[in-house]
Design a protein around this motif. Structure first.
Motif, PDB file in Angstrom:
ATOM      1  N   GLY A 309     -75.027 -33.481 -14.072  1.00 26.55           N
ATOM      2  CA  GLY A 309     -73.641 -33.168 -14.390  1.00 26.55           C
ATOM      3  C   GLY A 309     -72.795 -32.922 -13.165  1.00 26.55           C
ATOM      4  N   ILE A 310     -73.314 -32.163 -12.204  1.00 28.17           N
ATOM      5  CA  ILE A 310     -72.510 -31.860 -11.011  1.00 28.17           C
ATOM      6  C   ILE A 310     -72.324 -33.111 -10.165  1.00 28.17           C
ATOM      7  CG2 ILE A 310     -74.342 -31.205  -9.396  1.00 28.17           C
ATOM      8  CD1 ILE A 310     -71.070 -29.267 -10.001  1.00 28.17           C
ATOM      9  N   GLY A 311     -73.320 -34.006 -10.176  1.00 29.83           N
ATOM     10  CA  GLY A 311     -73.161 -35.267  -9.463  1.00 29.83           C
ATOM     11  C   GLY A 311     -72.103 -36.141 -10.096  1.00 29.83           C
ATOM     12  N   ALA A 312     -72.099 -36.207 -11.425  1.00 28.48           N
ATOM     13  CA  ALA A 312     -71.073 -36.994 -12.115  1.00 28.48           C
ATOM     14  C   ALA A 312     -69.689 -36.408 -11.888  1.00 28.48           C
ATOM     15  CB  ALA A 312     -71.385 -37.057 -13.615  1.00 28.48           C
ATOM     16  N   LEU A 313     -69.577 -35.072 -11.943  1.00 30.90           N
ATOM     17  CA  LEU A 313     -68.291 -34.426 -11.681  1.00 30.90           C
ATOM     18  C   LEU A 313     -67.816 -34.702 -10.257  1.00 30.90           C
ATOM     19  CD1 LEU A 313     -68.960 -31.030 -13.481  1.00 30.90           C
ATOM     20  CD2 LEU A 313     -67.140 -32.634 -14.063  1.00 30.90           C
ATOM     21  N   ASN A 314     -68.754 -34.725  -9.315  1.00 30.99           N
ATOM     22  CA  ASN A 314     -68.399 -34.997  -7.924  1.00 30.99           C
ATOM     23  C   ASN A 314     -67.842 -36.409  -7.768  1.00 30.99           C
ATOM     24  OD1 ASN A 314     -68.599 -34.419  -4.945  1.00 30.99           O
ATOM     25  ND2 ASN A 314     -70.003 -36.142  -5.056  1.00 30.99           N
ATOM     26  N   GLY A 315     -68.528 -37.393  -8.345  1.00 28.61           N
ATOM     27  CA  GLY A 315     -68.076 -38.773  -8.224  1.00 28.61           C
ATOM     28  C   GLY A 315     -66.766 -39.034  -8.937  1.00 28.61           C
ATOM     29  N   TRP A 316     -66.624 -38.471 -10.140  1.00 35.18           N
ATOM     30  CA  TRP A 316     -65.391 -38.700 -10.897  1.00 35.18           C
ATOM     31  C   TRP A 316     -64.204 -37.972 -10.288  1.00 35.18           C
ATOM     32  CZ3 TRP A 316     -63.988 -42.267 -14.185  1.00 35.18           C
ATOM     33  CH2 TRP A 316     -64.976 -42.986 -14.853  1.00 35.18           C
ATOM     34  N   THR A 317     -64.465 -36.834  -9.615  1.00 34.44           N
ATOM     35  CA  THR A 317     -63.378 -36.153  -8.915  1.00 34.44           C
ATOM     36  C   THR A 317     -62.824 -37.043  -7.810  1.00 34.44           C
ATOM     37  OG1 THR A 317     -64.285 -33.963  -9.399  1.00 34.44           O
ATOM     38  CG2 THR A 317     -62.771 -34.121  -7.533  1.00 34.44           C
ATOM     39  N   MET A 318     -63.693 -37.780  -7.151  1.00 34.51           N
ATOM     40  CA  MET A 318     -63.256 -38.735  -6.133  1.00 34.51           C
ATOM     41  C   MET A 318     -62.358 -39.802  -6.755  1.00 34.51           C
ATOM     42  SD  MET A 318     -65.657 -41.012  -3.608  1.00 34.51           S
ATOM     43  CE  MET A 318     -64.981 -41.807  -2.151  1.00 34.51           C
ATOM     44  N   LEU A 319     -62.763 -40.305  -7.924  1.00 36.63           N
ATOM     45  CA  LEU A 319     -61.996 -41.364  -8.562  1.00 36.63           C
ATOM     46  C   LEU A 319     -60.674 -40.851  -9.135  1.00 36.63           C
ATOM     47  CD1 LEU A 319     -64.795 -43.357 -10.405  1.00 36.63           C
ATOM     48  CD2 LEU A 319     -63.951 -43.577  -8.069  1.00 36.63           C
ATOM     49  N   VAL A 320     -60.640 -39.579  -9.554  1.00 35.82           N
ATOM     50  CA  VAL A 320     -59.398 -38.987 -10.047  1.00 35.82           C
ATOM     51  C   VAL A 320     -58.302 -39.094  -8.995  1.00 35.82           C
ATOM     52  CG1 VAL A 320     -58.289 -36.791 -10.631  1.00 35.82           C
ATOM     53  CG2 VAL A 320     -60.421 -37.415 -11.734  1.00 35.82           C
ATOM     54  N   ALA A 321     -58.691 -38.965  -7.731  1.00 34.62           N
ATOM     55  CA  ALA A 321     -57.714 -39.009  -6.638  1.00 34.62           C
ATOM     56  C   ALA A 321     -57.503 -40.407  -6.085  1.00 34.62           C
ATOM     57  CB  ALA A 321     -58.166 -38.080  -5.508  1.00 34.62           C
ATOM     58  N   GLU A 322     -58.533 -41.252  -6.106  1.00 35.25           N
ATOM     59  CA  GLU A 322     -58.434 -42.569  -5.468  1.00 35.25           C
ATOM     60  C   GLU A 322     -57.502 -43.513  -6.221  1.00 35.25           C
ATOM     61  OE1 GLU A 322     -59.801 -43.923  -2.702  1.00 35.25           O
ATOM     62  OE2 GLU A 322     -60.774 -42.077  -2.032  1.00 35.25           O
ATOM     63  N   MET A 323     -57.545 -43.501  -7.551  1.00 32.45           N
ATOM     64  CA  MET A 323     -56.703 -44.424  -8.315  1.00 32.45           C
ATOM     65  C   MET A 323     -55.213 -44.137  -8.116  1.00 32.45           C
ATOM     66  SD  MET A 323     -56.547 -47.071 -10.299  1.00 32.45           S
ATOM     67  CE  MET A 323     -58.044 -47.346 -11.248  1.00 32.45           C
ATOM     68  N   PRO A 324     -54.728 -42.903  -8.286  1.00 29.61           N
ATOM     69  CA  PRO A 324     -53.310 -42.656  -8.025  1.00 29.61           C
ATOM     70  C   PRO A 324     -52.946 -42.851  -6.559  1.00 29.61           C
ATOM     71  CG  PRO A 324     -54.457 -40.599  -8.509  1.00 29.61           C
ATOM     72  CD  PRO A 324     -55.400 -41.708  -8.845  1.00 29.61           C
ATOM     73  N   MET A 325     -53.897 -42.670  -5.630  1.00 33.31           N
ATOM     74  CA  MET A 325     -53.610 -42.925  -4.224  1.00 33.31           C
ATOM     75  C   MET A 325     -53.264 -44.399  -4.016  1.00 33.31           C
ATOM     76  SD  MET A 325     -56.049 -42.479  -0.854  1.00 33.31           S
ATOM     77  CE  MET A 325     -57.036 -43.932  -1.284  1.00 33.31           C
ATOM     78  N   ALA A 326     -54.055 -45.281  -4.620  1.00 32.50           N
ATOM     79  CA  ALA A 326     -53.779 -46.706  -4.492  1.00 32.50           C
ATOM     80  C   ALA A 326     -52.434 -47.065  -5.127  1.00 32.50           C
ATOM     81  CB  ALA A 326     -54.901 -47.517  -5.144  1.00 32.50           C
ATOM     82  N   ALA A 327     -52.134 -46.463  -6.292  1.00 34.52           N
ATOM     83  CA  ALA A 327     -50.856 -46.743  -6.947  1.00 34.52           C
ATOM     84  C   ALA A 327     -49.689 -46.164  -6.153  1.00 34.52           C
ATOM     85  CB  ALA A 327     -50.866 -46.179  -8.366  1.00 34.52           C
ATOM     86  N   ALA A 328     -49.899 -45.010  -5.517  1.00 35.67           N
ATOM     87  CA  ALA A 328     -48.823 -44.381  -4.742  1.00 35.67           C
ATOM     88  C   ALA A 328     -48.463 -45.214  -3.515  1.00 35.67           C
ATOM     89  CB  ALA A 328     -49.240 -42.971  -4.325  1.00 35.67           C
ATOM     90  N   ARG A 329     -49.409 -45.916  -2.960  1.00 36.52           N
ATOM     91  CA  ARG A 329     -49.112 -46.784  -1.823  1.00 36.52           C
ATOM     92  C   ARG A 329     -48.096 -47.855  -2.192  1.00 36.52           C
ATOM     93  NH1 ARG A 329     -55.225 -48.208   0.189  1.00 36.52           N
ATOM     94  NH2 ARG A 329     -55.829 -46.130   0.940  1.00 36.52           N
ATOM     95  N   ASP A 330     -48.133 -48.249  -3.446  1.00 35.83           N
ATOM     96  CA  ASP A 330     -47.213 -49.282  -3.921  1.00 35.83           C
ATOM     97  C   ASP A 330     -45.973 -48.692  -4.567  1.00 35.83           C
ATOM     98  OD1 ASP A 330     -49.182 -51.034  -3.098  1.00 35.83           O
ATOM     99  OD2 ASP A 330     -50.091 -51.181  -5.080  1.00 35.83           O
ATOM    100  N   GLY A 331     -45.818 -47.362  -4.481  1.00 35.05           N
ATOM    101  CA  GLY A 331     -44.636 -46.730  -5.029  1.00 35.05           C
ATOM    102  C   GLY A 331     -44.658 -46.530  -6.518  1.00 35.05           C
ATOM    103  N   LEU A 332     -45.826 -46.605  -7.152  1.00 29.97           N
ATOM    104  CA  LEU A 332     -45.915 -46.456  -8.604  1.00 29.97           C
ATOM    105  C   LEU A 332     -46.355 -45.059  -9.025  1.00 29.97           C
ATOM    106  CD1 LEU A 332     -47.436 -49.903  -9.634  1.00 29.97           C
ATOM    107  CD2 LEU A 332     -45.049 -49.218  -9.440  1.00 29.97           C
ATOM    108  N   PHE A 333     -46.839 -44.260  -8.089  1.00 31.17           N
ATOM    109  CA  PHE A 333     -47.090 -42.846  -8.286  1.00 31.17           C
ATOM    110  C   PHE A 333     -46.309 -42.108  -7.202  1.00 31.17           C
ATOM    111  CE2 PHE A 333     -50.680 -41.307 -11.097  1.00 31.17           C
ATOM    112  CZ  PHE A 333     -50.707 -42.434 -11.908  1.00 31.17           C
ATOM    113  N   PRO A 334     -46.038 -40.813  -7.373  1.00 30.83           N
ATOM    114  CA  PRO A 334     -45.359 -40.065  -6.303  1.00 30.83           C
ATOM    115  C   PRO A 334     -46.060 -40.236  -4.968  1.00 30.83           C
ATOM    116  CG  PRO A 334     -45.465 -38.751  -8.301  1.00 30.83           C
ATOM    117  CD  PRO A 334     -46.267 -39.994  -8.574  1.00 30.83           C
TER     118      PRO A 334
END
Length: 474
Positions: A309-334
């Motif tokens: 469980g803690i491993g899954a939470l660790n990996g998904w926490t990374m993805l929670v931030a990575e997806m909006p980061m990619a969208a923010a580069r294109d101006g689609l997220f703050p």
């Protein structure tokens, strides 16, 4: 008529918002890169959460028909992993499904894909945290709601702190937790085959009702356990040799998990009597106890579930931030979501994701049967990125774009169609309530998109009108 809209820029032309650097530059220096073992561990760690530790008991209530459903589902998941590998070779930049949808279908499709995955990531994290609390309490015995919430919040924020330390810490932690959970699970899957008895297997359709309903009930439980296979595509810029390793890591991760799921389920069905398995809250522990006797093994499997469980939470926490980061580069997220710390961590995305997961966790403990609702909701929102990714691959194959390999056209087309059907199946298997909640959550994203566009000063094409004599420059 106005000028035709410009196509979205190629992945190589996208720049990190506020830095002026091309994507990927600075990751290696600031936080390191994920090699093939760490990338594969990220996929396995995100696929194998706490659900596998309860899945056999849930499937036993349905019957041995679940084996057939799991085989078909695994083959569909492999097809989707192959599609992700081909897409990763076409666009080896971070963003994964978001980047594919944006490049193929335009900005709004990309935003909606990013929004859907973001919902999946922090909503699913809450579901993982709720299940994780149960295994931690095997040792703590904190049965009060306040104590369980406290444990759950620890499970949410410890991975957030690890992610704030940079991608190198995430990779090492993910590799360790994957080994801790995968080795014991595969041990049960393999050793249990030598202790099976045909008398333990239950009926083919244990519910005794419609075979169609039983198939889709099993599918609804099984489909979600493969979410996370796209993990490595989302962090592509943080992977060494992404054109090669994205596909390899994704395929290896899905095949390894699929084999383990099937063998473990068969082994547990064969070592635990059907009546006992249906009511079990720790089927792996029961299987080991039946194989070797005693009850001390329950603690071992509970510890494996905690690590899982803690491993899954660790990996998904990374993805929670990575997806909006990619969208923010294109101006689609703050724009704040695209800013990185000195360690290469998208701080705002990590903190906002952990905060939303915490709120969802509180909601879960304030409601009844919310755990299943969260998982089915996350299952539906997972299907949106899968669908648009498969559709992007199909679009490029049919139109001949993105360097289509004519020699493998038939195979690529078959995989893309299978992946599309897989996405449809996830939606159908999620159920009416989850689909309704998911659609409402998706629609909430539209005003966010409008607000973000307005902040950028982009208001869409304006209607031209004839210049009047009073207009300057007429």
């Amino acid at each position: 008529m106005g000028e035709p809209a410009s196509p979205p820029p190629d992945a190589g032309e996208l720049t990190r918002a506020g830095t002026g650097r091309p994507p990927g530059e600075g990751h290696a220096a600031s936080g390191g890169r994920l090699g093939m073992p760490a990338a594969t561990s990220l996929v396995i760690g995100n696929i194998v959460g706490t659900g596998i530790f309860l899945l056999p008991a849930s499937l036993a209530a349905i019957g041995t028909i679940s084996f057939l459903v799991m085989i078909v589902t695994t083959l569909a998941a492999v097809a989707l992993a192959i599609v992700f590998g081909r897409l990763g070779a076409r666009l080896p930049s971070s963003g994964g499904p978001y980047a594919y949808a944006r490049q193929a279908f335009g900005e709004f499709a990309g935003f909606w894909t990013a929004w859907s995955f973001w919902l999946t990531a922090w909503g699913g994290n809450a579901g993982i945290a709720v299940a994780w609390v149960g295994y931690v309490n095997y040792f703590l015995h904190w049965n009060g709601t306040a104590g369980q919430i406290a444990v759950g919040l620890v499970g949410v924020w410890v991975p957030a702190l690890i992610n704030l330390g940079g991608v190198r810490n995430v990779g090492v932690f993910q590799l360790v937790t994957t080994v801790l959970k995968f080795v014991p699970l595969i041990f049960v899957a393999l050793v249990g085959l030598f202790f099976m008895s045909s008398d333990n297997f239950g009926p083919f359709n244990a519910e005794g009702g419609s075979l169609w309903d039983s198939v889709w009930l099993a599918a609804g439980l099984i489909l979600f356990i493969y979410s996370g296979m796209e993990s490595v595509t989302i962090v592509a810029e943080r992977v060494r040799d992404p054109e090669r390793n994205i596909g390899r890591a994704g395929l290896c991760g899905v095949v390894a998990c699929g084999l383990m799921y099937l063998l473990a389920t068969v082994a547990i069905f064969g070592t635990v009597p059907h009546g006992q398995l249906v009511g079990s809250t720790a089927p792996f522990a029961d299987a080991i106890n039946n194989m070797f006797g005693g009850s001390g093994w329950g603690g071992v499997m509970a510890a494996c579930a905690v690590a899982s469980g803690i491993g899954a939470l660790n990996g998904w926490t990374m993805l929670v931030a990575e997806m909006p980061m990619a969208a923010a580069r294109d101006g689609l997220f703050p724009a704040g979501f695209a800013r990185l710390s000195r360690r290469g961590a998208p701080v705002l995305g990590i903190l906002v994701g952990a905060a939303l997961t915490s709120l969802m966790l509180l909601f879960a403990y304030a409601s009844e049967n919310t755990f299943n609702t969260i998982l089915l909701f996350a299952s539906f929102t997972t299907a949106i990125p899968y669908f648009f990714s498969a559709a992007a691959q199909l679009y490029w194959l049919v139109t001949g774009g993105r360097g289509v390999d004519r020699g493998r056209m038939a195979r690529d087309l078959a995989m893309a169609v299978a992946a599309l059907l897989f996405a449809f199946a996830i939606v159908y298997g999620s159920g009416e309530e989850a689909v309704m909640l998911g659609v409402l959550a998706m629609l909430v994203g539209v005003p966010v998109y409008i607000w973000t566009k307005a902040r950028r000063g982009e208001f869409g094409p304006s209607e031209r009108r004839p210049a009047s004599p009073a207009d300057p420059g007429s």
